[in-house]
Design a protein around this motif. Structure first.
Motif, PDB file in Angstrom:
ATOM      1  N   GLY A 130     -15.969   4.891   5.439  1.00  0.00           N
ATOM      2  CA  GLY A 130     -15.334   6.206   5.450  1.00  0.00           C
ATOM      3  C   GLY A 130     -14.968   6.583   4.034  1.00  0.00           C
ATOM      4  N   ALA A 131     -14.393   7.764   3.862  1.00  0.00           N
ATOM      5  CA  ALA A 131     -13.994   8.185   2.524  1.00  0.00           C
ATOM      6  C   ALA A 131     -12.661   7.525   2.164  1.00  0.00           C
ATOM      7  N   PHE A 132     -12.559   7.039   0.936  1.00  0.00           N
ATOM      8  CA  PHE A 132     -11.306   6.454   0.452  1.00  0.00           C
ATOM      9  C   PHE A 132     -10.513   7.510  -0.311  1.00  0.00           C
ATOM     10  N   ILE A 133      -9.189   7.413  -0.199  1.00  0.00           N
ATOM     11  CA  ILE A 133      -8.348   8.363  -0.951  1.00  0.00           C
ATOM     12  C   ILE A 133      -7.258   7.633  -1.745  1.00  0.00           C
ATOM     13  N   PRO A 134      -7.652   6.671  -2.580  1.00  0.00           N
ATOM     14  CA  PRO A 134      -6.649   5.988  -3.401  1.00  0.00           C
ATOM     15  C   PRO A 134      -6.182   6.944  -4.496  1.00  0.00           C
ATOM     16  N   VAL A 135      -4.877   7.094  -4.623  1.00  0.00           N
ATOM     17  CA  VAL A 135      -4.375   8.118  -5.542  1.00  0.00           C
ATOM     18  C   VAL A 135      -4.691   7.769  -6.998  1.00  0.00           C
ATOM     19  N   SER A 183     -10.907   6.645   6.222  1.00  0.00           N
ATOM     20  CA  SER A 183     -10.480   5.301   5.866  1.00  0.00           C
ATOM     21  C   SER A 183      -9.816   5.423   4.498  1.00  0.00           C
ATOM     22  N   VAL A 184      -8.730   4.755   4.197  1.00  0.00           N
ATOM     23  CA  VAL A 184      -8.153   3.712   5.000  1.00  0.00           C
ATOM     24  C   VAL A 184      -6.671   3.974   5.209  1.00  0.00           C
ATOM     25  N   GLY A 185      -5.938   4.302   4.151  1.00  0.00           N
ATOM     26  CA  GLY A 185      -4.499   4.475   4.340  1.00  0.00           C
ATOM     27  C   GLY A 185      -3.817   4.964   3.087  1.00  0.00           C
ATOM     28  N   LEU A 186      -2.503   4.706   3.021  1.00  0.00           N
ATOM     29  CA  LEU A 186      -1.718   5.053   1.833  1.00  0.00           C
ATOM     30  C   LEU A 186      -2.124   4.066   0.749  1.00  0.00           C
ATOM     31  N   ASP A 187      -2.952   4.531  -0.166  1.00  0.00           N
ATOM     32  CA  ASP A 187      -3.642   3.597  -1.050  1.00  0.00           C
ATOM     33  C   ASP A 187      -3.358   3.908  -2.514  1.00  0.00           C
ATOM     34  N   MET A 188      -2.937   2.887  -3.226  1.00  0.00           N
ATOM     35  CA  MET A 188      -2.694   2.990  -4.667  1.00  0.00           C
ATOM     36  C   MET A 188      -1.746   4.144  -5.002  1.00  0.00           C
ATOM     37  N   ILE A 189      -0.608   4.119  -4.321  1.00  0.00           N
ATOM     38  CA  ILE A 189       0.410   5.143  -4.544  1.00  0.00           C
ATOM     39  C   ILE A 189       1.604   4.485  -5.224  1.00  0.00           C
ATOM     40  N   ALA A 190       1.985   5.036  -6.381  1.00  0.00           N
ATOM     41  CA  ALA A 190       3.171   4.516  -7.071  1.00  0.00           C
ATOM     42  C   ALA A 190       4.391   5.224  -6.517  1.00  0.00           C
ATOM     43  N   ILE A 191       5.411   4.440  -6.182  1.00  0.00           N
ATOM     44  CA  ILE A 191       6.671   5.001  -5.675  1.00  0.00           C
ATOM     45  C   ILE A 191       7.818   4.458  -6.534  1.00  0.00           C
ATOM     46  N   PRO A 192       8.998   5.073  -6.461  1.00  0.00           N
ATOM     47  CA  PRO A 192      10.092   4.630  -7.336  1.00  0.00           C
ATOM     48  C   PRO A 192      10.414   3.145  -7.151  1.00  0.00           C
ATOM     49  N   GLY A 193      10.762   2.494  -8.240  1.00  0.00           N
ATOM     50  CA  GLY A 193      11.034   1.063  -8.209  1.00  0.00           C
ATOM     51  C   GLY A 193      12.232   0.690  -7.356  1.00  0.00           C
ATOM     52  N   ASP A 194      13.159   1.664  -7.170  1.00  0.00           N
ATOM     53  CA  ASP A 194      14.350   1.333  -6.378  1.00  0.00           C
ATOM     54  C   ASP A 194      14.180   1.672  -4.895  1.00  0.00           C
ATOM     55  N   THR A 195      12.962   1.929  -4.463  1.00  0.00           N
ATOM     56  CA  THR A 195      12.716   2.179  -3.035  1.00  0.00           C
ATOM     57  C   THR A 195      13.106   0.928  -2.244  1.00  0.00           C
ATOM     58  N   ALA A 228      -4.048   1.175   6.354  1.00  0.00           N
ATOM     59  CA  ALA A 228      -3.501   0.191   5.431  1.00  0.00           C
ATOM     60  C   ALA A 228      -2.476   0.833   4.524  1.00  0.00           C
ATOM     61  N   VAL A 229      -1.666   0.000   3.928  1.00  0.00           N
ATOM     62  CA  VAL A 229      -0.716   0.471   2.915  1.00  0.00           C
ATOM     63  C   VAL A 229      -0.859  -0.401   1.679  1.00  0.00           C
ATOM     64  N   ARG A 230      -1.089   0.255   0.566  1.00  0.00           N
ATOM     65  CA  ARG A 230      -1.080  -0.430  -0.730  1.00  0.00           C
ATOM     66  C   ARG A 230      -0.269   0.458  -1.670  1.00  0.00           C
ATOM     67  N   VAL A 231       1.037   0.267  -1.650  1.00  0.00           N
ATOM     68  CA  VAL A 231       1.918   1.060  -2.511  1.00  0.00           C
ATOM     69  C   VAL A 231       2.490   0.165  -3.601  1.00  0.00           C
ATOM     70  N   ILE A 232       2.844   0.795  -4.700  1.00  0.00           N
ATOM     71  CA  ILE A 232       3.387   0.051  -5.842  1.00  0.00           C
ATOM     72  C   ILE A 232       4.782   0.587  -6.145  1.00  0.00           C
ATOM     73  N   PRO A 233       5.832  -0.133  -5.719  1.00  0.00           N
ATOM     74  CA  PRO A 233       7.188   0.274  -6.109  1.00  0.00           C
ATOM     75  C   PRO A 233       7.400  -0.143  -7.572  1.00  0.00           C
ATOM     76  N   ALA A 234       7.051   0.746  -8.486  1.00  0.00           N
ATOM     77  CA  ALA A 234       6.958   0.394  -9.906  1.00  0.00           C
ATOM     78  C   ALA A 234       8.343   0.094 -10.478  1.00  0.00           C
ATOM     79  N   PRO A 235       8.577  -1.126 -10.913  1.00  0.00           N
ATOM     80  CA  PRO A 235       9.908  -1.526 -11.370  1.00  0.00           C
ATOM     81  C   PRO A 235      10.406  -0.641 -12.518  1.00  0.00           C
ATOM     82  N   GLY A 236      11.615  -0.156 -12.361  1.00  0.00           N
ATOM     83  CA  GLY A 236      12.229   0.640 -13.419  1.00  0.00           C
ATOM     84  C   GLY A 236      11.710   2.066 -13.518  1.00  0.00           C
TER      85      GLY A 236
END
Lengths: 451, 89
Positions: free
Chosen positions: A329-334, A362-374, A398-406
């Motif tokens: 399927g089509a991927f939508i990694p941010v 396909s597939v999910g919340l992919d390569m999304i940076a979110i606040p480090g204090d989430t 799927a979920v591949r999120v990055i709660p980016a520190p700081g």
């Protein structure tokens, strides 16, 4: 036989439209490597990869030269490591490091399978294994990890989801000096597939043969280019253009997959019919949606356009390959798609809209940076939402999120290479901790009872 | 193996001569050739029989690429099967 125009079309696809084979992934079973101790098992695993994947990189490079089609990644997927280290789960990192060392020595780009399948319940050894993930991802370079926490047949393991929220956070913190890079190598699935060639979620399922070659195709730039010649076409005609293009792309993948399997002495597994973007200009799934008539990906209409694209890619691809599988399927990694990056930077796309989009592709919340204090519970809740979409709709999510520190909303994270960069997106401020804290198993949906 | 050589770029004198000479030196046999000029852009396709050995093929591809650079054009050689696969059902 083929004509001059067809030859030139293919050459143009490669030279100007980023046609490539995204990955040739060799799936390797590690079940025969289990020994009496963790140290012996790690040695056996290392030896197994070095032996079976020895020819992978040179063979694939030779194929790329001969056929004149770039093959971007050479990868390996292995049996979920939690099964291999079940007798001594606290020593799983030994196997993880052995796999990473083999990947580095063989020039393999990524190796997936530091994984556990806990969609119905978490065994004691799996619980210990899961807690080793942050440490291993921080220490290794090419190893990828995935955890399956739900399925349409079994329901959703909310205890595992609660734990995974914390593991995602810890993984980010342990790689804080690299913007939380460890989280780029960790994906949480519902309905994970056993023959996926794409990272970070590739693992070699236990229902698979010993050594298998799976191929993931790509080519969003080719689809966008084909559509650009028909700006006035109605959507029926546009879907036909996408189908025809997907057919051609997939045929290239099928040829490479068959030939690679033959030369590597492995079984041909599947071709994964995916539109996988890269951060390069002209290689974006978002731009296809915009080509269809959206001002910016994320606006109203995006979900419908994506649904059509995803379906047409599959219809075109299915006929082109003798065996289709993986995520397809089509991927939508941010962070890995220049159109998505720019749309997110301009404030045109939100996590809520991305979640809606994952219902139809396909597939999910992919390569999304979110606040480090989430909070970890909020990450768990995001995973639960995606797993619910997958469970009810019988699809992989799927979920591949990055709660980016700081980092906070508006900041940017940079991972480099194919992993790209992304602005930190806001998450909903509400609190789901009591819901997540309940734990338990969300029962399997009524439509799972098919027997 | 049967391979396809493609040459694209701005038209100039001596393109076919140079490419043919290189193929001759590398013991590749030209079976078919066609060319066209569209708006000053030259596009040529040759079907050739060339060495099966990976090292020989790699050397041929590198030599053609270098020739392309020296005359400011794109010169590629690819296994013919890729075109059959992509354009025939």
């Amino acid at each position: 036989m083929f004509g001059k125009n067809e030859v030139l079309e293919t050459v143009e696809m490669v030279e100007k439209e980023h046609l490539n084979i995204r990955t040739v992934t060799m799936g390797i079973s590690l079940l025969s490597c289990i020994r009496g101790t963790a140290e012996e098992t790690a040695d056996a695993v290392y030896g197994c990869i070095m032996r079976r994947a020895e020819a992978l990189v040179p063979t694939v490079n030779a194929l790329s030269r001969e056929y004149g089609i770039p093959i971007v990644n050479k990868r390996v997927s292995v049996t979920p490591v939690s099964l291999v280290t079940a007798p001594f789960p606290e020593k799983s990192p030994l196997v993880g490091r052995a796999l990473d060392r083999a990947a580095r020595e063989l020039g393999i780009d990524f190796l997936g399978g530091y994984s556990a399948l806990v969609h119905k319940g978490t065994a004691d050894y799996e619980k210990i294994f899961l807690t080793t993930i942050p440490e291993v991802l921080a220490e290794t370079e090419r190893l990828c990890s995935s955890v399956n926490v739900g399925s349409s047949r079994s329901g959703i393991n909310m205890d595992a989801i609660r734990l995974m929220g914390e593991i995602v956070k810890e993984t980010a913190e342990r790689t804080a000096d690299r913007d939380g890079l460890g989280c780029c190598k960790l994906v949480v699935f519902c309905n994970a597939v056993e023959d996926n060639p794409f990272m970070a979620g590739a693992f070699h399922g236990i229902g698979e043969a010993d050594t298998v070659v799976n191929v993931g195709v790509s080519g969003p730039g080719v689809v966008q280019h084909a559509l650009s010649f028909a700006p006035e076409a109605d959507l029926t005609a546009a879907a036909e253009i996408i189908k025809r293009t997907a057919f051609k792309i997939t045929r290239a993948g099928q040829l490479i997959a068959k030939e690679a399997a033959k030369r590597l002495g492995a079984r041909f597994g599947i071709v994964d019919l995916s539109l996988a973007p890269t951060p390069a200009r002209g290689d974006s799934v978002a731009r296809i949606l915009e080509e269809l008539g959206l001002s910016a990906v994320g606006c109203h209409g995006t979900t419908a356009a994506l649904a059509m694209l995803n379906d047409a890619v599959k219809k075109g691809g299915v006929m082109a390959s003798s065996s289709v599988g993986g995520l397809s399927g089509a991927f939508i990694p941010v962070s890995e798609d220049i159109g998505m990056i720019e749309s997110a930077e301009a404030g045109n796309i939100s996590i809520e809209k991305l979640e809606a989009m994952t219902c139809v592709c396909s597939v999910g919340l992919d390569m999304i940076a979110i606040p480090g204090d989430t909070p970890a519970s909020t990450i768990s809740a995001m995973i639960a939402d995606e797993a619910a979409i997958g469970m009810i709709n019988n699809k992989t999510t799927a979920v591949r999120v990055i709660p980016a520190p700081g980092k906070k909303v508006g900041d940017e994270v940079r991972f480099g290479g194919l992993l790209g960069r992304a602005p930190v997106l806001p998450v909903h401020g509400g609190d789901a901790s009591r819901f997540i804290g309940r734990g338990g198993l969300i029962p399997a949906p009524i439509h799972s009872f098919k027997n | 193996m049967r391979a396809v050589v493609t040459v694209t770029g701005t038209d100039r004198r001596g393109i076919i001569a140079k490419v043919s000479e290189l193929l001759y030196e590398r013991k590749a046999n030209i079976e078919d050739i066609s060319q066209t000029i569209m708006g000053g852009q030259f596009a040529m396709m040759m079907i050739v029989q060339c060495a099966e050995e990976d090292a020989d093929f790699t050397a041929l591809a590198a030599a053609l690429d270098e020739l392309g650079r020296s005359i400011g054009m794109s010169v590629r050689v690819q296994h013919a099967d890729i075109f059959d696969a992509m354009h025939n059902v």
